[in-house]
Design an enzyme around this catalytic site. Structure first.
Site, PDB file in Angstrom:
ATOM      1  N   SER A 106       0.902  -1.254  -0.061  1.00  0.00           N
ATOM      2  CA  SER A 106      -0.071   0.067  -0.039  1.00  0.00           C
ATOM      3  C   SER A 106       0.919   1.297  -0.083  1.00  0.00           C
ATOM      4  CB  SER A 106      -0.987   0.160   1.164  1.00  0.00           C
ATOM      5  OG  SER A 106       0.016  -0.016   2.304  1.00  0.00           O
ATOM      6  N   GLY A 133       1.098   5.537  -3.917  1.00  0.00           N
ATOM      7  CA  GLY A 133       0.820   6.697  -4.534  1.00  0.00           C
ATOM      8  C   GLY A 133      -0.138   6.675  -5.740  1.00  0.00           C
ATOM      9  N   LYS A 134      -1.214   5.787  -5.446  1.00  0.00           N
ATOM     10  CA  LYS A 134      -2.190   5.752  -6.606  1.00  0.00           C
ATOM     11  C   LYS A 134      -2.988   7.201  -6.817  1.00  0.00           C
ATOM     12  CE  LYS A 134      -4.887   2.353  -4.878  1.00  0.00           C
ATOM     13  NZ  LYS A 134      -4.358   1.635  -3.746  1.00  0.00           N
ATOM     14  N   TYR A 139      -4.813   9.375  13.492  1.00  0.00           N
ATOM     15  CA  TYR A 139      -3.738   8.268  13.657  1.00  0.00           C
ATOM     16  C   TYR A 139      -4.178   7.212  12.866  1.00  0.00           C
ATOM     17  CZ  TYR A 139      -1.508  10.467  17.556  1.00  0.00           C
ATOM     18  OH  TYR A 139      -0.965  11.333  18.313  1.00  0.00           O
ATOM     19  N   PRO A 147       7.414  -9.274  -7.542  1.00  0.00           N
ATOM     20  CA  PRO A 147       6.113  -9.097  -7.187  1.00  0.00           C
ATOM     21  C   PRO A 147       5.267  -8.457  -7.944  1.00  0.00           C
ATOM     22  CG  PRO A 147       8.039  -8.143  -5.786  1.00  0.00           C
ATOM     23  CD  PRO A 147       8.447  -8.811  -7.196  1.00  0.00           C
ATOM     24  N   LYS A 194      10.219  -6.732 -20.193  1.00  0.00           N
ATOM     25  CA  LYS A 194      10.238  -8.173 -19.954  1.00  0.00           C
ATOM     26  C   LYS A 194       8.708  -8.195 -18.753  1.00  0.00           C
ATOM     27  CE  LYS A 194      12.039  -9.990 -16.033  1.00  0.00           C
ATOM     28  NZ  LYS A 194      13.178 -10.252 -15.030  1.00  0.00           N
ATOM     29  N   CYS A 216      -9.551  27.164  12.683  1.00  0.00           N
ATOM     30  CA  CYS A 216     -10.560  26.548  13.393  1.00  0.00           C
ATOM     31  C   CYS A 216     -10.333  26.290  14.794  1.00  0.00           C
ATOM     32  CB  CYS A 216     -10.885  25.112  12.649  1.00  0.00           C
ATOM     33  SG  CYS A 216     -12.625  24.406  12.894  1.00  0.00           S
ATOM     34  N   GLY A 254      -7.766  26.307  16.015  1.00  0.00           N
ATOM     35  CA  GLY A 254      -6.671  27.337  16.464  1.00  0.00           C
ATOM     36  C   GLY A 254      -7.318  28.762  16.641  1.00  0.00           C
ATOM     37  N   HIS A 281     -11.756  26.535   7.261  1.00  0.00           N
ATOM     38  CA  HIS A 281     -10.376  25.849   6.786  1.00  0.00           C
ATOM     39  C   HIS A 281     -10.046  26.168   5.427  1.00  0.00           C
ATOM     40  CE1 HIS A 281     -10.214  22.525  10.066  1.00  0.00           C
ATOM     41  NE2 HIS A 281     -11.548  22.870  10.044  1.00  0.00           N
ATOM     42  N   GLU A 331      -7.288  26.104   3.873  1.00  0.00           N
ATOM     43  CA  GLU A 331      -6.468  25.114   3.256  1.00  0.00           C
ATOM     44  C   GLU A 331      -7.217  24.086   2.391  1.00  0.00           C
ATOM     45  OE1 GLU A 331      -7.317  25.149   6.580  1.00  0.00           O
ATOM     46  OE2 GLU A 331      -7.684  23.160   7.552  1.00  0.00           O
TER      47      GLU A 331
HETATM   48  N1  GLN Z   1     -13.061  21.283  18.068  1.00  0.00           N
HETATM   49  C1  GLN Z   1     -13.666  22.471  17.400  1.00  0.00           C
HETATM   50  C2  GLN Z   1     -15.156  22.218  17.090  1.00  0.00           C
HETATM   51  O1  GLN Z   1     -15.759  21.373  16.936  1.00  0.00           O
HETATM   52  C3  GLN Z   1     -12.736  22.822  16.173  1.00  0.00           C
HETATM   53  C4  GLN Z   1     -12.796  21.960  15.014  1.00  0.00           C
HETATM   54  C5  GLN Z   1     -11.570  21.960  14.201  1.00  0.00           C
HETATM   55  O2  GLN Z   1     -10.595  22.435  14.449  1.00  0.00           O
HETATM   56  N2  GLN Z   1     -12.043  21.329  12.917  1.00  0.00           N
HETATM   57  O3  GLN Z   1     -15.527  23.478  16.959  1.00  0.00           O
END
Ligand code: GLN
Length: 539
Positions: free
Chosen positions: A14, A17-18, A55, A191, A224, A382, A384, A508, A510
């Site tokens: 796995s 990088g598909k 995680y 493989p 090959k 968020c 933050g 967000h 990003e």
């Molecule tokens: N835990 C916060 C909330 O639910 C911020 C969520 C986040 O940073 N995506 O509002």
């Protein structure tokens, strides 16, 4: 022309990088003028990755229409500027849920409900959903997992059947790994041969093979592999490790991946891809020398995929501003009043990461206090942003125990509180405030200046919000609420004017920053960090 369906599978190991190969092919086809989208099938039982711990699965990405999606959708959007949606990410859980709901409604009229044909039909329906809109010439479908996994079997069976229905409108790309044995000083293709055999044993013959490798594979070896695997020699392509994933489209184009796909699917021919802007970006990326150092304060520092879209956004902006970015991951759980100076003093800018729950939260306050007092460009996203508000309440407004009710339900000053609409919700999955909403920015604010606009759209993923009851007190104390939702008046952006750059966004940004179009607020932040770095250097 008919919509063409490209299926991308993976074998051997796995994490090959598909997603990057799919994104690179999409980039090439788009640059030739085709209309393209990419979708991902994830073989796990979760309905979506929204309930997964980072995680387990890295960052949870969010689409405009509020779907909590696999982080590969982030790659798709960053490479291609296409906007993905709920239809672009489907899990086994969602397939089964739909089938089971239908069974409960009695839609199957007394029939026994089975993996074949009911689950496979539902998978096929989801593959064709995007094609049916008539909006796309190519639908690229990435099948998560590795050939041979029990979980991916129904997906492979479904796409095998689709090949029969679609004929030359369907094509299979199989991605494998060619290991280099240091002791023997040899590349090994066995493989790959086994992996293709496994695919053939479920009735799928790959049309194109992409071999991931750390060392150049000689042409004779590629030939090959083609012979062993029933693949035309020119359709065996290598994907050598690159200094950056954004080089991969070029490497694929050099080996004619896009030409082969067009030829094998009988797609209407188009001119060579226009990669001028892409190449400009890569040129800047490889020639930038000056470094801007950004600290990213969060609790998943050992797991950088947890902040994938943020680090990519920082890199995109820095590159556009002719800088290299060095992102220093700072563990919020380990930040204290005693070590904060040491940890943050070399940063040109600091990002306070999004997140959930109590762990590492005090470290975020320590970082924010230090940044505010030392006037370091600081960006809260968020959670933050919510921490920015709490720290300001505690240390500037003198509300000692101010908090978010997420962390302390009994706080006397709930400056961040659960949104009204969230109060009756107990299910965790897909119930946050999700997706793109309008935000109105205060004219003259730094954030309005950054966007060059006073009305923007950004994506959200949260349950808690700035508590409206405190708005006036914050503004009088110097923290301005400069962005709000035009309908609900929910505070979306806070800013301390007069600082170099001290802004928090409930949204967000990003998720909407791409290689060719970095998000304006990231550009503005990185620009401020560069200016601060230059200012320090000239002292
Ligand atoms: N835990 C916060 C909330 O639910 C911020 C969520 C986040 O940073 N995506 O509002």
């Amino acid at each position: 022309m008919n919509t063409k369906y490209i299926f991308v599978t993976g074998g051997v190991v796995s994490s090959l990088g598909k997603g990057i190969i799919s994104s690179s092919l999409a980039r090439l086809l788009l640059s030739r003028g085709y209309r393209v989208t990419i979708q991902k099938f994830d073989p796990y039982i979760n309905i979506d990755p929204g309930t997964l711990n980072p995680y387990e699965h890295g960052e949870c990405y969010v689409t405009d229409d509020g779907h909590e999606a696999d982080l590969d959708l982030g790659h798709y959007e960053r490479f291609t500027d296409i906007r993905t949606s709920r239809a672009n990410n489907v899990t086994t859980g969602r397939i089964y849920q739909t089938v089971i709901d239908k069974e409960r409604r009695g839609d199957y009229l007394g029939k026994t409900v089975q993996i074949i044909p009911h689950i496979t039909d539902e998978i096929k329906r989801n593959v064709k959903l995007l094609g049916k809109t008539g909006d796309y010439d190519f639908v690229i479908t990435e099948i998560g997992g590795t050939v041979g996994d029990i979980e991916s079997t129904p997906f492979l069976e479904a796409v095998r059947q689709l090949k029969w229905e679609l004929g030359r409108d369907a094509l299979f790309i199989h991605l494998t790994y060619v290991p280099y044995l240091h002791a023997a000083k040899e590349l090994k293709t066995k493989p790959t041969q086994h992996s293709v055999k496994l695919l053939q044993s479920v009735g799928i013959q790959p049309d194109i093979l992409v071999l991931r490798t750390e060392k150049e594979i000689p042409a004779s070896m590629l030939r090959k592999v083609g012979q062993f695997c029933n693949v035309a020699p020119e359709a065996v392509i290598q994907s050598l490790d690159q200094p950056t994933i954004y080089q991969v489209p070029l490497r694929m184009h050099e080996q004619h991946l896009d030409d082969i796909v067009i030829r094998l699917t009988d797609a209407d021919p188009t001119p060579r891809p226009d990669l001028t802007r892409w190449n400009n970006y890569l040129h800047k990326l490889s020639t930038a020398e000056k470094v801007v150092t950004i600290g990213l304060v969060g609790k998943y520092v050992e797991l950088q995929d947890a902040y994938k879209s943020i680090s990519e956004s920082l890199m995109q902006s820095a590159t556009h501003l002719d800088h290299k970015v060095k992102v220093v991951y700072i563990h919020s759980e380990k930040l204290t009043e005693e070590n904060v100076e040491e940890r943050l003093k070399d940063m040109d800018g600091v990002v306070i990461a999004p997140g959930f729950g109590q762990r590492g939260i005090e470290g975020k306050f320590v970082a924010l206090k230090w940044c505010r007092e030392h006037d370091v460009p600081t960006f809260g996203i968020c959670l933050g942003m919510q921490c920015m508000v709490i720290e300001f309440a505690r240390n500037v407004m003198g509300l000692a125990d101010a908090n978010s009710t997420e962390m302390d339900t009994k706080t006397p000053h709930n400056v961040i509180d659960l949104m009204e609409e969230q109060k009756s919700i107990s299910n965790m999955g897909g119930t946050m405030r999700l997706g793109a909403y309008k935000c109105r920015l205060r004219p003259g604010s730094k954030v309005a200046e950054a966007y060059g606009d006073t009305e923007i759209m950004e994506r959200h993923r949260h349950r808690f919000e700035f508590n409206e009851d405190y708005r006036t007190r914050f503004e009088e104390a110097g923290m301005q609420c400069v962005g709000e939702n035009p309908e609900t008046h929910l505070v979306e952006v806070v800013e301390i004017p007069g600082k170099r750059w001290f802004i928090g966004t409930q949204y967000h940004p990003e998720y909407r920053s791409t290689v060719l179009h970095p998000n304006p607020i990231f550009l503005s932040f990185v620009k401020a960090a560069i200016a601060y770095s230059d200012e320090k250097a000239s002292k």
